[in-house]
Design a protein around this motif. Structure first.
Motif, PDB file in Angstrom:
ATOM      1  N   TYR A  41       4.834   7.039   1.402  1.00 43.19           N
ATOM      2  CA  TYR A  41       5.673   5.843   1.387  1.00 43.19           C
ATOM      3  C   TYR A  41       4.910   4.714   0.707  1.00 43.19           C
ATOM      4  CZ  TYR A  41       8.562   8.059   4.996  1.00 43.19           C
ATOM      5  OH  TYR A  41       9.368   8.923   5.695  1.00 43.19           O
ATOM      6  N   HIS A  42       5.610   3.986  -0.133  1.00 45.34           N
ATOM      7  CA  HIS A  42       5.055   2.770  -0.746  1.00 45.34           C
ATOM      8  C   HIS A  42       5.754   1.630  -0.035  1.00 45.34           C
ATOM      9  CE1 HIS A  42       4.223   0.404  -4.714  1.00 45.34           C
ATOM     10  NE2 HIS A  42       3.549  -0.045  -3.691  1.00 45.34           N
ATOM     11  N   LEU A  43       5.008   0.851   0.749  1.00 46.37           N
ATOM     12  CA  LEU A  43       5.603  -0.226   1.533  1.00 46.37           C
ATOM     13  C   LEU A  43       5.800  -1.460   0.658  1.00 46.37           C
ATOM     14  CD1 LEU A  43       3.778   0.141   4.961  1.00 46.37           C
ATOM     15  CD2 LEU A  43       5.736   1.372   4.047  1.00 46.37           C
ATOM     16  N   VAL A  44       7.026  -1.900   0.549  1.00 45.71           N
ATOM     17  CA  VAL A  44       7.388  -2.990  -0.351  1.00 45.71           C
ATOM     18  C   VAL A  44       8.288  -3.992   0.380  1.00 45.71           C
ATOM     19  CG1 VAL A  44       7.203  -1.550  -2.426  1.00 45.71           C
ATOM     20  CG2 VAL A  44       9.391  -1.712  -1.241  1.00 45.71           C
ATOM     21  N   THR A  45       8.634  -5.073  -0.326  1.00 46.28           N
ATOM     22  CA  THR A  45       9.568  -6.046   0.231  1.00 46.28           C
ATOM     23  C   THR A  45      10.965  -5.437   0.257  1.00 46.28           C
ATOM     24  OG1 THR A  45      10.089  -7.014  -1.919  1.00 46.28           O
ATOM     25  CG2 THR A  45       8.223  -7.966  -0.710  1.00 46.28           C
ATOM     26  N   GLU A  46      11.866  -6.070   0.999  1.00 43.06           N
ATOM     27  CA  GLU A  46      13.237  -5.567   1.087  1.00 43.06           C
ATOM     28  C   GLU A  46      13.895  -5.464  -0.277  1.00 43.06           C
ATOM     29  OE1 GLU A  46      16.242  -6.776   3.971  1.00 43.06           O
ATOM     30  OE2 GLU A  46      14.580  -7.484   5.191  1.00 43.06           O
ATOM     31  N   GLY A  47      13.654  -6.434  -1.133  1.00 40.47           N
ATOM     32  CA  GLY A  47      14.284  -6.453  -2.440  1.00 40.47           C
ATOM     33  C   GLY A  47      13.819  -5.353  -3.376  1.00 40.47           C
ATOM     34  N   GLU A  48      12.667  -4.786  -3.101  1.00 39.60           N
ATOM     35  CA  GLU A  48      12.118  -3.733  -3.959  1.00 39.60           C
ATOM     36  C   GLU A  48      12.336  -2.337  -3.388  1.00 39.60           C
ATOM     37  OE1 GLU A  48       8.238  -5.251  -6.043  1.00 39.60           O
ATOM     38  OE2 GLU A  48       8.233  -5.941  -3.955  1.00 39.60           O
TER      39      GLU A  48
ATOM     40  N   ASN B 290       6.592  18.411  12.745  1.00 41.57           N
ATOM     41  CA  ASN B 290       6.932  19.519  11.850  1.00 41.57           C
ATOM     42  C   ASN B 290       5.908  19.765  10.737  1.00 41.57           C
ATOM     43  OD1 ASN B 290       7.411  17.569   9.879  1.00 41.57           O
ATOM     44  ND2 ASN B 290       9.625  17.614  10.167  1.00 41.57           N
ATOM     45  N   GLY B 291       4.862  18.941  10.651  1.00 41.67           N
ATOM     46  CA  GLY B 291       3.795  19.138   9.676  1.00 41.67           C
ATOM     47  C   GLY B 291       4.107  18.700   8.258  1.00 41.67           C
ATOM     48  N   MET B 292       5.315  18.189   8.021  1.00 43.79           N
ATOM     49  CA  MET B 292       5.690  17.757   6.669  1.00 43.79           C
ATOM     50  C   MET B 292       4.945  16.467   6.298  1.00 43.79           C
ATOM     51  SD  MET B 292       9.796  18.485   6.495  1.00 43.79           S
ATOM     52  CE  MET B 292       9.874  17.786   4.875  1.00 43.79           C
ATOM     53  N   THR B 293       4.530  16.389   5.034  1.00 44.13           N
ATOM     54  CA  THR B 293       3.867  15.177   4.561  1.00 44.13           C
ATOM     55  C   THR B 293       4.808  14.408   3.643  1.00 44.13           C
ATOM     56  OG1 THR B 293       2.867  16.276   2.668  1.00 44.13           O
ATOM     57  CG2 THR B 293       1.565  16.210   4.702  1.00 44.13           C
ATOM     58  N   LYS B 294       4.578  13.118   3.602  1.00 43.18           N
ATOM     59  CA  LYS B 294       5.413  12.222   2.793  1.00 43.18           C
ATOM     60  C   LYS B 294       4.559  11.023   2.408  1.00 43.18           C
ATOM     61  CE  LYS B 294       9.739  10.615   1.883  1.00 43.18           C
ATOM     62  NZ  LYS B 294      10.477  11.107   0.801  1.00 43.18           N
TER      63      LYS B 294
ATOM     64  N   THR C 216       0.857  -1.186   0.000  1.00 36.80           N
ATOM     65  CA  THR C 216       0.000   0.000   0.000  1.00 36.80           C
ATOM     66  C   THR C 216       0.896   1.240   0.000  1.00 36.80           C
ATOM     67  OG1 THR C 216      -0.181   0.003   2.430  1.00 36.80           O
ATOM     68  CG2 THR C 216      -1.965  -1.048   1.196  1.00 36.80           C
ATOM     69  N   LYS C 217       0.310   2.324  -0.487  1.00 35.38           N
ATOM     70  CA  LYS C 217       0.967   3.626  -0.410  1.00 35.38           C
ATOM     71  C   LYS C 217       0.281   4.368   0.720  1.00 35.38           C
ATOM     72  CE  LYS C 217       2.140   3.846  -5.265  1.00 35.38           C
ATOM     73  NZ  LYS C 217       1.873   4.474  -6.554  1.00 35.38           N
ATOM     74  N   VAL C 218       1.075   4.942   1.587  1.00 39.51           N
ATOM     75  CA  VAL C 218       0.502   5.636   2.730  1.00 39.51           C
ATOM     76  C   VAL C 218       1.053   7.065   2.773  1.00 39.51           C
ATOM     77  CG1 VAL C 218       2.246   4.657   4.291  1.00 39.51           C
ATOM     78  CG2 VAL C 218       0.146   5.587   5.236  1.00 39.51           C
ATOM     79  N   LYS C 219       0.122   8.007   2.838  1.00 34.93           N
ATOM     80  CA  LYS C 219       0.502   9.417   2.966  1.00 34.93           C
ATOM     81  C   LYS C 219       0.433   9.748   4.449  1.00 34.93           C
ATOM     82  CE  LYS C 219      -0.614  14.052   1.300  1.00 34.93           C
ATOM     83  NZ  LYS C 219      -1.509  14.833   0.426  1.00 34.93           N
ATOM     84  N   VAL C 220       1.569  10.224   4.967  1.00 35.30           N
ATOM     85  CA  VAL C 220       1.643  10.530   6.395  1.00 35.30           C
ATOM     86  C   VAL C 220       2.053  11.972   6.609  1.00 35.30           C
ATOM     87  CG1 VAL C 220       2.205   8.148   7.042  1.00 35.30           C
ATOM     88  CG2 VAL C 220       4.055   9.762   6.579  1.00 35.30           C
TER      89      VAL C 220
ATOM     90  N   ASN D 181      13.549   1.222  -2.340  1.00 32.09           N
ATOM     91  CA  ASN D 181      14.342   2.265  -2.992  1.00 32.09           C
ATOM     92  C   ASN D 181      13.847   3.593  -2.427  1.00 32.09           C
ATOM     93  OD1 ASN D 181      15.378   4.263  -4.664  1.00 32.09           O
ATOM     94  ND2 ASN D 181      15.346   2.946  -6.471  1.00 32.09           N
ATOM     95  N   ILE D 182      14.534   4.084  -1.442  1.00 31.80           N
ATOM     96  CA  ILE D 182      14.064   5.269  -0.728  1.00 31.80           C
ATOM     97  C   ILE D 182      13.960   6.481  -1.655  1.00 31.80           C
ATOM     98  CG2 ILE D 182      16.291   6.087   0.124  1.00 31.80           C
ATOM     99  CD1 ILE D 182      12.999   5.972   2.125  1.00 31.80           C
ATOM    100  N   ALA D 183      14.795   6.552  -2.686  1.00 28.68           N
ATOM    101  CA  ALA D 183      14.725   7.673  -3.635  1.00 28.68           C
ATOM    102  C   ALA D 183      13.395   7.689  -4.372  1.00 28.68           C
ATOM    103  CB  ALA D 183      15.881   7.593  -4.639  1.00 28.68           C
ATOM    104  N   GLU D 184      12.784   6.506  -4.551  1.00 28.20           N
ATOM    105  CA  GLU D 184      11.479   6.405  -5.207  1.00 28.20           C
ATOM    106  C   GLU D 184      10.337   6.350  -4.197  1.00 28.20           C
ATOM    107  OE1 GLU D 184      11.583   2.938  -7.703  1.00 28.20           O
ATOM    108  OE2 GLU D 184      13.241   3.702  -8.903  1.00 28.20           O
ATOM    109  N   GLY D 185      10.657   6.513  -2.912  1.00 28.30           N
ATOM    110  CA  GLY D 185       9.634   6.454  -1.869  1.00 28.30           C
ATOM    111  C   GLY D 185       9.204   5.041  -1.533  1.00 28.30           C
ATOM    112  N   LYS D 186       9.966   4.054  -1.979  1.00 26.79           N
ATOM    113  CA  LYS D 186       9.651   2.647  -1.699  1.00 26.79           C
ATOM    114  C   LYS D 186      10.398   2.235  -0.442  1.00 26.79           C
ATOM    115  CE  LYS D 186       8.691   1.318  -6.449  1.00 26.79           C
ATOM    116  NZ  LYS D 186       9.045   0.414  -7.550  1.00 26.79           N
ATOM    117  N   LEU D 187       9.639   1.967   0.590  1.00 24.78           N
ATOM    118  CA  LEU D 187      10.179   1.685   1.911  1.00 24.78           C
ATOM    119  C   LEU D 187       9.978   0.216   2.245  1.00 24.78           C
ATOM    120  CD1 LEU D 187      11.387   3.322   4.306  1.00 24.78           C
ATOM    121  CD2 LEU D 187       9.057   3.546   5.159  1.00 24.78           C
TER     122      LEU D 187
END
Length: 151
Positions: free
Chosen positions: A99-106, A93-97, A84-88, A108-114
């Motif tokens: 995250y796309h929760l994926v397996t370890e092999g997938e 500090n009020g910043m939003t981000k 799932t993709k989760v907007k938090v 890529n923090i630069a792509e927002g894949k956590l």
């Protein structure tokens, strides 16, 4: 793992086996042709590269064999879970981000894949929109408000 993630693993494996492996073998042969192997730094470097390459190939093969494809269409967005993709919103500090929760092999923090194995992802798993997730990170406790969950 997603079908896309599995395909990337297969493509990397194919690249390593068909391009990188022959290149390293050629480098070893060329270094060997230069004579005394006991003091041949090129030979040692090529052999070391071959060992690392073969380790990576073995790891990829094992991951491909063990891979389980998850049907993304069956994933609920009622709560945060893998794929799932989760907007938090960071409560402090009020910043939003997003995250796309994926397996370890997938991951890529630069792509927002956590990776789901990270502290932030573990803290978000199971939470619903509107809930506050308290996440223990090396810097202390962070609080994230769950704003949106999508696929």
């Amino acid at each position: 793992m997603t079908a896309e993630g599995l395909q990337k693993l297969k493509e990397e494996l194919q690249q390593l086996e068909s391009v990188e492996r022959p290149r390293v073998i050629t480098a070893i042969q060329e270094a060997r042709d230069k004579g005394d192997l006991s003091e041949n730094a090129e030979y040692d470097a090529a052999k070391e590269e071959q060992n690392m390459l073969e380790s990576r190939i073995a790891m990829l093969k094992a991951r491909i064999v063990d891979a389980r494809i998850i049907d993304e269409s069956r994933i609920s967005t009622n709560e945060v879970q893998i794929l799932t993709k989760v907007k938090v919103k960071n409560v402090k500090n009020g910043m939003t981000k997003v995250y796309h929760l994926v397996t370890e092999g997938e991951a890529n923090i630069a792509e927002g894949k956590l990776a789901v194995t990270t502290p932030i992802a573990k803290g978000l798993l199971g939470k619903k929109v509107g809930e506050i997730a308290e996440v223990k990170v090396p810097a202390g406790i962070m609080q994230f408000e769950i704003l949106e969950i999508t696929r």
